[in-house]
Design a protein around this motif. Structure first.
Motif, PDB file in Angstrom:
ATOM      1  N   PHE A   1      32.027  -3.112 -72.179  1.00 24.99           N
ATOM      2  CA  PHE A   1      30.669  -3.644 -72.055  1.00 24.99           C
ATOM      3  C   PHE A   1      30.620  -5.102 -72.511  1.00 24.99           C
TER       4      PHE A   1
ATOM      5  N   THR B   1      26.225   3.768 -70.241  1.00 24.34           N
ATOM      6  CA  THR B   1      26.276   3.784 -71.708  1.00 24.34           C
ATOM      7  C   THR B   1      24.925   4.190 -72.287  1.00 24.34           C
TER       8      THR B   1
ATOM      9  N   THR C   1      24.754  -2.612 -78.247  1.00 21.06           N
ATOM     10  CA  THR C   1      24.922  -3.888 -77.559  1.00 21.06           C
ATOM     11  C   THR C   1      25.466  -4.942 -78.512  1.00 21.06           C
TER      12      THR C   1
ATOM     13  N   SER D   1      28.988  -4.323 -79.511  1.00 24.71           N
ATOM     14  CA  SER D   1      29.911  -4.569 -78.404  1.00 24.71           C
ATOM     15  C   SER D   1      30.264  -6.045 -78.300  1.00 24.71           C
TER      16      SER D   1
END
Ligand code: HEC
Length: 449
Positions: A38, A178, A217, A220
């Protein structure tokens, strides 16, 4: 997902403990992989776009290399993505068998399908980026005639379009995948706290899932920055990365991004905690959480020191810290899941016992109640008599201290410890708790007589 529910076999409690470990293990492979995919893809698209806008070849090269790093080869996607994903779905199907939370399996399966589509697109994005460069190199060579040049240009433009589209769509599908994944695993532990099963929108727009996704997020992008720093500046790096200009860009961008996203993490963790249902909040959960916060502090400090010194000396340590951070976060989720599913666990064990008894009845094996006397005659008599010393001490000598302390006697039988130096240690007899109880009762009764 009725069909999955139908192929699920009742599991004994030992098996379910094993399944939980398996689930933890697959998560430790799958979640960091999804996260890195991601983050790297997101960065690649961002810098690709920026490079096109500013016509900056450094960004374009960076964009291309980022996606190449994370799609190194196909077996990586299979080993870290596809296989753990499928096993995670099966683990959940087993553990949530007979519960109201069947929809979790549905969401996970949908997430998996989106993941596969996204992988296909990401790999074509990667290939088309390379093909585009190839065409560019060919059309730069001047030995071509006008006709071929036009043709090459046309293909180059086509590749351009594919690149843009495959990348963006790959990313969109990855976001969907995800997000569904996270919503599903949150639902897996939430649903036992809720009175009624939430609707589709209730699942998708649950604050628990949204806040967790924000955390995902940020982590990542932070992790990907660490991967980039490690990859470009690891000790064995080849000469080709040593163009000082490019290196400086990469260093500056990644350290800054890494720090910014890492600093966001504590706030996002706390935000998620607010939306967790009370049933999931246990002491051990808070302990892992504190450890994670501590790790995040160290990581931000490392990023900060590197920025200040304009150096990349902590590349590998930071990556290691992230691996540990992921293990903590996954452990925290697993704990939340286990404490939320305690009742479910008992229900499944019960179901297993019934299944076992039915099976035995069908096969004509009679299921007499557990008898302490039988266990004594079968397992203990070889080493123990009541009034005679064999391998073990005579019971009439050792039992008085246990009279009225049944629990201690059961404990000893389940878990023998060294007591008397004149005897060897007693080997563990591998009894189940209810068998130990039966034999303990039998011993005390017989001894009293
Ligand atoms: C292979 C031999 C062996 C078997 C089988 C065995 N024991 Fe023992 N047991 C011993 C020995 C040796 C000791 C002495 C251990 C010590 O003092 O450390 C002992 C000690 C004990 C004691 C006394 C503990 C104490 O606090 O002093 C109890 C009670 C006991 N065994 C129960 C059982 C029961 C119940 C079984 C059957 C389920 C069993 N044992 C099977 C060897 C055996």
């Amino acid at each position: 997902m009725d069909f999955l529910d139908n192929i699920v076999l009742p599991q004994s409690s030992e098996h379910m403990v094993l399944l939980r470990y398996l689930l933890g293990l697959t998560s430790v492979l799958l979640i960091p992989y999804l996260s890195a995919l991601f983050g790297m893809l997101g960065y690649s698209l961002f810098y690709g776009r920026k490079g096109k806008k500013d016509e900056n070849p450094v960004y374009l090269r960076f964009a291309k290399e980022l996606v190449s790093i994370i799609t190194l080869n196909k077996s990586m996607a299979v080993a870290l993505g596809v296989v753990p994903f499928v096993s995670a779905i099966f683990c959940y199907a087993q553990l949530l068998h007979l519960s109201d939370a069947q929809s979790v399996i549905g969401y996970l399966t949908a997430s998996f399908i989106f993941f596969i589509i996204s992988l296909l697109m990401i790999y074509s994005y990667r290939h088309s980026l390379h093909i585009k460069d190839l065409f560019a190199a060919v059309s730069d060579g001047n030995q071509l005639d006008e006709y071929t040049k036009n043709e090459v240009r046309e293909y180059k433009n086509k590749a351009n379009v594919i690149t843009g589209k495959a990348g963006i769509w790959g990313f969109i599908f990855l976001i969907i995948s995800t997000y569904l994944f996270i919503a599903a695993i949150q639902l897996a532990s939430d649903s036992f706290a809720l009175e009624t099963q939430p609707s589709f929108f209730g699942v998708i727009f649950s604050l628990n899932a949204i806040s967790y996704y924000l955390f995902f997020t940020a982590v990542s992008f932070a992790l990907s920055s660490a991967i980039i720093i490690y990859y470009y500046f690891r000790p064995s790096t080849e000469e080709k990365y040593q163009s000082a200009d490019f290196n400086n860009y990469v260093k500056k961008i990644s350290l800054r991004n890494g720090l910014v996203f890492t600093i966001l993490l504590p706030a996002l963790i706390v935000l998620n905690l607010i939306f967790k249902p009370g049933i999931a909040l246990t002491t051990s959960l808070f302990a892992t959480l504190l450890l994670s916060l501590f790790l995040i502090m160290i990581i931000s400090n490392m990023f900060y020191t590197m920025i200040k010194a304009s150096e990349v000396k902590y590349g590998s340590s930071i990556l290691l810290m992230f691996v540990i951070l992921f293990i903590f976060v996954i452990a925290k989720d697993q704990m939340a899941f286990s404490s939320a599913t305690k009742l479910q666990f008992q229900k499944l064990t019960q179901n297993y016992t019934e299944y076992e008894n039915n099976l035995k009845a069908e096969l004509g094996i009679d299921i007499a109640p557990i008898s302490g006397e039988d266990i004594y005659n079968g397992r203990c008599i070889a080493c123990h008599q009541f009034d005679q010393k064999l391998v073990g001490p005579p019971y009439k000598e050792v039992l008085p201290k246990y009279d009225g302390k049944m629990d201690q006697l059961i404990d000893f039988i389940l878990n023998p410890v060294k007591v008397n130096p004149e005897y060897p240690a007693m080997p563990n007899q591998g009894l189940k708790p209810n068998e130990a109880k039966a034999v303990a009762e039998y011993l005390i009764q017989t001894y009293r007589k």
